[in-house]
Design a protein around this motif. Structure first.
Motif, PDB file in Angstrom:
ATOM      1  N   ALA A 146      44.590  37.903  50.541  1.00 35.34           N
ATOM      2  CA  ALA A 146      44.739  36.463  50.319  1.00 35.34           C
ATOM      3  C   ALA A 146      46.205  36.091  50.145  1.00 35.34           C
ATOM      4  CB  ALA A 146      43.927  36.022  49.105  1.00 35.34           C
ATOM      5  N   GLU A 147      46.945  36.883  49.358  1.00 36.60           N
ATOM      6  CA  GLU A 147      48.366  36.616  49.158  1.00 36.60           C
ATOM      7  C   GLU A 147      49.156  36.792  50.445  1.00 36.60           C
ATOM      8  OE1 GLU A 147      51.819  35.630  46.924  1.00 36.60           O
ATOM      9  OE2 GLU A 147      49.674  35.357  46.584  1.00 36.60           O
ATOM     10  N   GLY A 148      48.809  37.830  51.209  1.00 34.09           N
ATOM     11  CA  GLY A 148      49.527  38.086  52.456  1.00 34.09           C
ATOM     12  C   GLY A 148      49.341  36.968  53.461  1.00 34.09           C
ATOM     13  N   VAL A 149      48.124  36.475  53.631  1.00 35.50           N
ATOM     14  CA  VAL A 149      47.876  35.393  54.580  1.00 35.50           C
ATOM     15  C   VAL A 149      48.491  34.087  54.088  1.00 35.50           C
ATOM     16  CG1 VAL A 149      46.068  33.976  55.644  1.00 35.50           C
ATOM     17  CG2 VAL A 149      45.834  36.457  55.572  1.00 35.50           C
ATOM     18  N   ASP A 170      37.941  32.577  54.336  1.00 36.64           N
ATOM     19  CA  ASP A 170      37.811  33.963  53.898  1.00 36.64           C
ATOM     20  C   ASP A 170      36.441  34.459  54.332  1.00 36.64           C
ATOM     21  OD1 ASP A 170      38.412  36.347  52.760  1.00 36.64           O
ATOM     22  OD2 ASP A 170      38.733  35.585  50.733  1.00 36.64           O
ATOM     23  N   GLY A 171      36.146  35.680  54.029  1.00 34.27           N
ATOM     24  CA  GLY A 171      34.836  36.208  54.354  1.00 34.27           C
ATOM     25  C   GLY A 171      34.889  37.263  55.435  1.00 34.27           C
ATOM     26  N   GLU A 172      33.699  37.651  55.891  1.00 35.09           N
ATOM     27  CA  GLU A 172      33.602  38.765  56.835  1.00 35.09           C
ATOM     28  C   GLU A 172      34.277  38.473  58.170  1.00 35.09           C
ATOM     29  OE1 GLU A 172      29.582  39.906  57.320  1.00 35.09           O
ATOM     30  OE2 GLU A 172      29.289  40.515  55.224  1.00 35.09           O
ATOM     31  N   LEU A 192      41.225  40.759  60.887  1.00 34.37           N
ATOM     32  CA  LEU A 192      42.634  40.450  60.649  1.00 34.37           C
ATOM     33  C   LEU A 192      43.170  41.280  59.493  1.00 34.37           C
ATOM     34  CD1 LEU A 192      45.197  38.797  61.140  1.00 34.37           C
ATOM     35  CD2 LEU A 192      44.236  37.014  59.658  1.00 34.37           C
ATOM     36  N   ARG A 193      42.387  41.403  58.419  1.00 35.87           N
ATOM     37  CA  ARG A 193      42.827  42.205  57.273  1.00 35.87           C
ATOM     38  C   ARG A 193      43.061  43.655  57.685  1.00 35.87           C
ATOM     39  NH1 ARG A 193      41.113  45.690  53.516  1.00 35.87           N
ATOM     40  NH2 ARG A 193      38.996  45.825  54.362  1.00 35.87           N
ATOM     41  N   THR A 224      50.992  29.874  36.742  1.00 34.43           N
ATOM     42  CA  THR A 224      50.246  30.422  37.879  1.00 34.43           C
ATOM     43  C   THR A 224      48.946  29.641  38.093  1.00 34.43           C
ATOM     44  OG1 THR A 224      49.225  32.059  36.411  1.00 34.43           O
ATOM     45  CG2 THR A 224      51.190  32.748  37.640  1.00 34.43           C
ATOM     46  N   PRO A 225      49.025  28.398  38.562  1.00 33.51           N
ATOM     47  CA  PRO A 225      47.803  27.651  38.892  1.00 33.51           C
ATOM     48  C   PRO A 225      47.042  28.334  40.022  1.00 33.51           C
ATOM     49  CG  PRO A 225      49.735  26.215  38.834  1.00 33.51           C
ATOM     50  CD  PRO A 225      50.239  27.622  38.819  1.00 33.51           C
ATOM     51  N   GLY A 226      45.771  27.991  40.172  1.00 32.32           N
ATOM     52  CA  GLY A 226      44.963  28.568  41.234  1.00 32.32           C
ATOM     53  C   GLY A 226      45.513  28.244  42.610  1.00 32.32           C
ATOM     54  N   ARG A 227      45.230  29.129  43.578  1.00 27.30           N
ATOM     55  CA  ARG A 227      45.744  28.949  44.935  1.00 27.30           C
ATOM     56  C   ARG A 227      45.184  27.696  45.598  1.00 27.30           C
ATOM     57  NH1 ARG A 227      44.793  33.595  46.374  1.00 27.30           N
ATOM     58  NH2 ARG A 227      46.804  34.581  46.080  1.00 27.30           N
TER      59      ARG A 227
END
Length: 369
Positions: free
Chosen positions: A216-219, A197-199, A204-205, A143-146
């Motif tokens: 993050a996973e969904g997008v 990411d961010g505000e 969208l979230r 599981t490397p970083g995204r």
């Protein structure tokens, strides 16, 4: 040779497609201070974690580097100077003869076994698209970083207009349809494709009704399906002419009746496999389209939210199908432009294509069982 210079790395970096190049040098430049890059590395070896990994069509003088015949190999390139790619680099092919010895020479040190295993997992894939690579590693507990799984800048530019059209119905639903819909969709696409990411992404979230830990996973999954839908559209434009060429191209030189019968049979099998694989990939994308339509036309975000959360298991099947089709289109055009093809080479090409498509079908059937 492993220590030969590789030229045009800077051009490769600026124009390469996501499916062909895993550009860890760019990841290092952009994310080397990111906790994910530091704490969840793709490779333990520092040089390897800044390499360019490429799906490479083997030239005739490279076939002898392998014990078995193959058309495409995974090339790992270490730039001579990461700040000046015009100087080229050193390379090694994953799985070539004496692979462990050669890669130690290229890197100047022994390679951790975990890194060798990761390279073999990547070599097993038909393409390097980040969604397929990520799922391949996850199946083996890696599981490397995204940050390692981004689209290349070239592909973000190429697919921007396509993604903008795809996103416009969501923008129209959320904000109303007016003259600014395309511009708003463009802004949103830019953020999605660049992993922003961010505000500014909070609306969208909320629209997708995703918890913050799911967002993050969904997008990421949404971006994956946008990428595959764009890729399939490109393949569908190209596969027709390739099928026509496969049907009418005849080998050069003397062809025995036995050779002709074998090639005719292999050609027919190949055309059926291509058509079936394209149909299966399109059917998988229809699942995405149906869920997205529930969101944008019926105002039901739950169906799309659930689809995104369940999407990763579809990446393996879809990514391998798209990768196999891209390989066929790319290699066929490359080789046919190269001139005459003997009966023996044509048989090898058909066998490679049919075998790769059959393997992808077998994987899909095993997962569905």
């Amino acid at each position: 040779m492993p220590n030969s210079p590789i030229r045009n790395l800077s051009r490769l970096q600026s124009s390469a497609s996501t499916s062909r190049v895993l550009n860890l040098l760019t990841v290092w430049r952009h994310h080397r201070d990111d906790p994910e890059w530091i704490g969840q590395p793709l490779f333990l070896n520092a040089h390897l974690n800044r390499a360019l990994i490429i799906k490479h069509r083997l030239r005739r003088d490279e076939f002898d580097l392998f014990r078995s015949r193959r058309q495409v190999a995974t090339k790992v390139i270490i730039p001579v100077d990461p700040n000046d790619l015009k100087l080229g680099g050193r390379y090694v092919f994953v799985g070539q003869s004496n692979f462990k010895q050669v890669i130690s020479q290229v890197f100047g040190a022994s390679m951790p076994e975990e890194d060798l295993q990761t390279l073999r997992m990547i070599d097993d894939l038909p393409s390097l698209d980040p969604f397929l690579v990520r799922e391949q590693l996850a199946r083996h507990g890696r599981t490397p970083g995204r940050v390692y799984f981004e689209l290349t800048e070239a592909d973000r530019r190429r697919m921007f207009a396509f993604a903008q059209a795809e996103i416009s119905p969501l923008v129209a639903m959320s904000m109303g349809s007016d003259a600014r819909t395309a511009d708003r969709a463009g802004v949103l696409v830019g953020k999605i494709l660049s992993n922003a990411d961010g505000e500014e992404m909070e609306p969208l979230r909320l629209t997708l009704r995703l918890a913050k830990e799911e967002y993050a996973e969904g997008v990421f999954c949404w971006k994956g399906f946008l990428y595959y839908k764009w890729s399939i559209a490109s393949v569908m434009n190209d596969i027709g002419p390739v099928l026509a060429e496969i049907s009418r191209l005849r080998p050069s030189g003397k062809v025995t009746p036995e050779d002709q019968a074998e090639l005719t049979s292999a050609r027919e099998v190949l055309c059926r496999r291509i058509t079936r694989t394209l149909s299966k990939a399109s059917a998988t994308l229809k699942v995405y389209d149906d869920a997205y339509r529930q969101l944008t036309q019926n105002g039901q975000p739950t169906a799309f939210r659930e689809f995104l959360l369940e999407a990763p298991h579809l990446f393996t099947r879809l990514g391998e199908q798209v990768g196999a089709l891209q390989h066929i289109v790319s290699f066929w055009r490359y080789r046919v432009r190269g001139g005459l093809i003997s009966p023996e080479e044509m048989h090898d090409i058909y066998a490679d294509f049919v075998g790769s498509l059959a393997e992808r079908d077998d994987v899909a059937n095993a997962q569905a069982a």
